[in-house]
Design an enzyme around this catalytic site. Sequence first.
Site, PDB file in Angstrom:
ATOM      1  N   ASN A  48      -8.219 -12.917   4.193  1.00 23.90           N
ATOM      2  CA  ASN A  48      -8.771 -12.256   3.007  1.00 23.90           C
ATOM      3  C   ASN A  48     -10.262 -12.538   2.924  1.00 23.90           C
ATOM      4  OD1 ASN A  48      -9.372 -11.469   0.196  1.00 23.90           O
ATOM      5  ND2 ASN A  48      -7.159 -11.436  -0.043  1.00 23.90           N
ATOM      6  N   CYS A  55      15.998  21.156  -9.622  1.00 29.12           N
ATOM      7  CA  CYS A  55      16.772  20.968 -10.855  1.00 29.12           C
ATOM      8  C   CYS A  55      15.969  21.381 -12.097  1.00 29.12           C
ATOM      9  CB  CYS A  55      17.237  19.514 -10.990  1.00 29.12           C
ATOM     10  SG  CYS A  55      15.974  18.397 -11.625  1.00 29.12           S
ATOM     11  N   GLY A 108      -5.171  -9.245   2.953  1.00 31.30           N
ATOM     12  CA  GLY A 108      -5.840  -8.281   2.072  1.00 31.30           C
ATOM     13  C   GLY A 108      -5.118  -8.006   0.774  1.00 31.30           C
ATOM     14  N   THR A 109      -4.494  -9.031   0.222  1.00 33.93           N
ATOM     15  CA  THR A 109      -3.871  -8.859  -1.099  1.00 33.93           C
ATOM     16  C   THR A 109      -4.312  -9.979  -2.031  1.00 33.93           C
ATOM     17  OG1 THR A 109      -1.789  -8.813  -2.344  1.00 33.93           O
ATOM     18  CG2 THR A 109      -1.702  -9.917  -0.204  1.00 33.93           C
ATOM     19  N   HIS A 124       5.898  -0.429  -2.663  1.00 34.94           N
ATOM     20  CA  HIS A 124       5.478   0.344  -3.838  1.00 34.94           C
ATOM     21  C   HIS A 124       5.563   1.852  -3.628  1.00 34.94           C
ATOM     22  CE1 HIS A 124       3.051  -3.405  -5.305  1.00 34.94           C
ATOM     23  NE2 HIS A 124       4.337  -3.522  -5.498  1.00 34.94           N
ATOM     24  N   CYS A 169      11.028  20.300  -9.334  1.00 28.52           N
ATOM     25  CA  CYS A 169      12.205  20.077  -8.493  1.00 28.52           C
ATOM     26  C   CYS A 169      13.147  21.281  -8.623  1.00 28.52           C
ATOM     27  CB  CYS A 169      12.894  18.814  -9.005  1.00 28.52           C
ATOM     28  SG  CYS A 169      14.438  18.403  -8.197  1.00 28.52           S
ATOM     29  N   ASN A 199       0.833  -1.207   0.000  1.00 25.95           N
ATOM     30  CA  ASN A 199       0.000   0.000   0.000  1.00 25.95           C
ATOM     31  C   ASN A 199       0.865   1.253   0.000  1.00 25.95           C
ATOM     32  OD1 ASN A 199      -2.018  -1.832   0.149  1.00 25.95           O
ATOM     33  ND2 ASN A 199      -2.475  -1.507   2.306  1.00 25.95           N
ATOM     34  N   CYS A 232      11.590  13.554  -8.041  1.00 21.97           N
ATOM     35  CA  CYS A 232      11.830  14.255  -9.304  1.00 21.97           C
ATOM     36  C   CYS A 232      11.891  13.240 -10.444  1.00 21.97           C
ATOM     37  CB  CYS A 232      13.124  15.059  -9.231  1.00 21.97           C
ATOM     38  SG  CYS A 232      13.500  15.860 -10.806  1.00 21.97           S
TER      39      CYS A 232
HETATM   40  P1  OAD Z   1      -6.025  -5.911  -4.971  1.00 21.03           P
HETATM   41  O1  OAD Z   1      -7.071  -4.877  -5.233  1.00 21.03           O
HETATM   42  O2  OAD Z   1      -5.477  -6.654  -6.130  1.00 21.03           O
HETATM   43  O3  OAD Z   1      -6.569  -6.989  -3.930  1.00 21.03           O
HETATM   44  C1  OAD Z   1      -7.214  -6.620  -2.757  1.00 21.03           C
HETATM   45  C2  OAD Z   1      -7.520  -7.880  -1.970  1.00 21.03           C
HETATM   46  O4  OAD Z   1      -8.075  -7.492  -0.731  1.00 21.03           O
HETATM   47  C3  OAD Z   1      -8.537  -8.810  -2.642  1.00 21.03           C
HETATM   48  O5  OAD Z   1      -8.008 -10.137  -2.620  1.00 21.03           O
HETATM   49  C4  OAD Z   1      -9.782  -8.693  -1.760  1.00 21.03           C
HETATM   50  O6  OAD Z   1     -10.499  -9.926  -1.666  1.00 21.03           O
HETATM   51  C5  OAD Z   1      -9.173  -8.347  -0.418  1.00 21.03           C
HETATM   52  N1  OAD Z   1     -10.025  -7.574   0.494  1.00 21.03           N
HETATM   53  C6  OAD Z   1     -10.889  -6.571   0.210  1.00 21.03           C
HETATM   54  N2  OAD Z   1     -11.398  -6.052   1.337  1.00 21.03           N
HETATM   55  C7  OAD Z   1     -10.857  -6.740   2.376  1.00 21.03           C
HETATM   56  C8  OAD Z   1     -10.964  -6.665   3.799  1.00 21.03           C
HETATM   57  N3  OAD Z   1     -11.738  -5.781   4.381  1.00 21.03           N
HETATM   58  N4  OAD Z   1     -10.235  -7.534   4.534  1.00 21.03           N
HETATM   59  C9  OAD Z   1      -9.423  -8.457   3.943  1.00 21.03           C
HETATM   60  N5  OAD Z   1      -9.289  -8.570   2.611  1.00 21.03           N
HETATM   61  C10 OAD Z   1      -9.974  -7.720   1.839  1.00 21.03           C
HETATM   62  O7  OAD Z   1      -4.865  -5.166  -4.140  1.00 21.03           O
HETATM   63  P2  OAD Z   1      -3.350  -5.597  -3.947  1.00 21.03           P
HETATM   64  O8  OAD Z   1      -3.187  -7.068  -3.870  1.00 21.03           O
HETATM   65  O9  OAD Z   1      -2.824  -4.767  -2.828  1.00 21.03           O
HETATM   66  O10 OAD Z   1       0.352  -1.598  -7.294  1.00 21.03           O
HETATM   67  O11 OAD Z   1      -2.729  -5.064  -5.300  1.00 21.03           O
HETATM   68  C11 OAD Z   1      -1.344  -5.151  -5.511  1.00 21.03           C
HETATM   69  C12 OAD Z   1      -0.866  -3.976  -6.321  1.00 21.03           C
HETATM   70  O12 OAD Z   1      -1.628  -3.847  -7.518  1.00 21.03           O
HETATM   71  C13 OAD Z   1      -1.023  -2.636  -5.632  1.00 21.03           C
HETATM   72  O13 OAD Z   1      -0.003  -2.334  -4.716  1.00 21.03           O
HETATM   73  C14 OAD Z   1      -0.993  -1.678  -6.803  1.00 21.03           C
HETATM   74  C15 OAD Z   1      -1.877  -2.425  -7.773  1.00 21.03           C
HETATM   75  O14 OAD Z   1      -1.670  -2.146  -9.114  1.00 21.03           O
HETATM   76  C16 OAD Z   1       0.958  -0.409  -7.432  1.00 21.03           C
HETATM   77  O15 OAD Z   1       0.414   0.637  -7.170  1.00 21.03           O
HETATM   78  C17 OAD Z   1       2.360  -0.504  -7.923  1.00 21.03           C
END
Ligand code: OAD
Length: 251
Positions: free
Chosen positions: A216, A153, A190-191, A122, A151, A105, A130
């Site tokens: 999750n 620069c 939560g990913t 991230h 910036c 996050n 910059c």
């Molecule tokens: P995602 O949006 O891909 O996944 C979010 C996850 O959280 C899903 O599996 C949901 O089921 C789960 N979820 C939602 N609400 C929840 C809750 N209250 N409790 C537990 N789980 C819950 O997000 P990320 O896996 O973080 O990259 O995404 C990874 C990256 O993709 C991010 O960091 C971002 C994005 O593009 C960059 O910005 C570089």
Amino acid sequence: MKKNTLFSEQLIQRLKEAHLVVALTGAGVSAESGVPTFRGADGLWKQFRAEELATPQAFVKNPQLVWEWYNYRRNLLKKIDPNPGHYALVELEKALASFHLITQNVDGLHTRAGSGKVVELHGNILRNKCFNCQKIYFEPEYNDSSTLPKCSCGGLLRPNVVWFGEMLDQEILDRAYRLSEECQLFFSIGTSSLVYPAAELPYIAKRNKAYIVEINLEKTEISGWVNERIAGKSGEILPQLVESLKCIRMN
Ligand code: OAD
């Protein structure tokens, strides 16, 4: 105190014995604060095109549009607070001898809640960098997108987040790899476990015999092989985990 049946005996045992506990968090942890996730039905990437907003090419083509998008997200963050899941992770850090938090996050909510050792894979949306000389600016600068921040620069400033097609900071990534290799207990919270290299971390931990716990709302890429899957909201489950830990300490 009543025993919580949400968590297995093995998990409780690992919590008692682990020398190093690691938690990897994703957008789901901030969802209960009101920060939209990326994937899923209402996810940001369902409404917006990542290639127009979150790539270096998009910034070169239309820095104003990219800044509008990040100002919108920064302004959203000004109105919200960490949720019980963030605070429970702070409690875990205090209660366990060695606990490290790795997050995908960029919202800074873990730090705002009080977590001390956050590995931000991230970047952080509240910082600028910059585009030209890479100098980091730690204070968020709110602009109206019509006057683009610059910036010293002369280069244009951009938010200090990792965009699609960009490499992660090697030092930060190495720290995340090392923690995943060395821990005995690894939480994936939560990913969606879809975005690499972050998605590699639970596999690394597993290879090194850590006990893997997923928290999750929904099933993910790793649900089929984790040691323990706890279905539900992190803001509800993590505070219960903290309570269980207190219960262990009292017995
Ligand atoms: P995602 O949006 O891909 O996944 C979010 C996850 O959280 C899903 O599996 C949901 O089921 C789960 N979820 C939602 N609400 C929840 C809750 N209250 N409790 C537990 N789980 C819950 O997000 P990320 O896996 O973080 O990259 O995404 C990874 C990256 O993709 C991010 O960091 C971002 C994005 O593009 C960059 O910005 C570089």
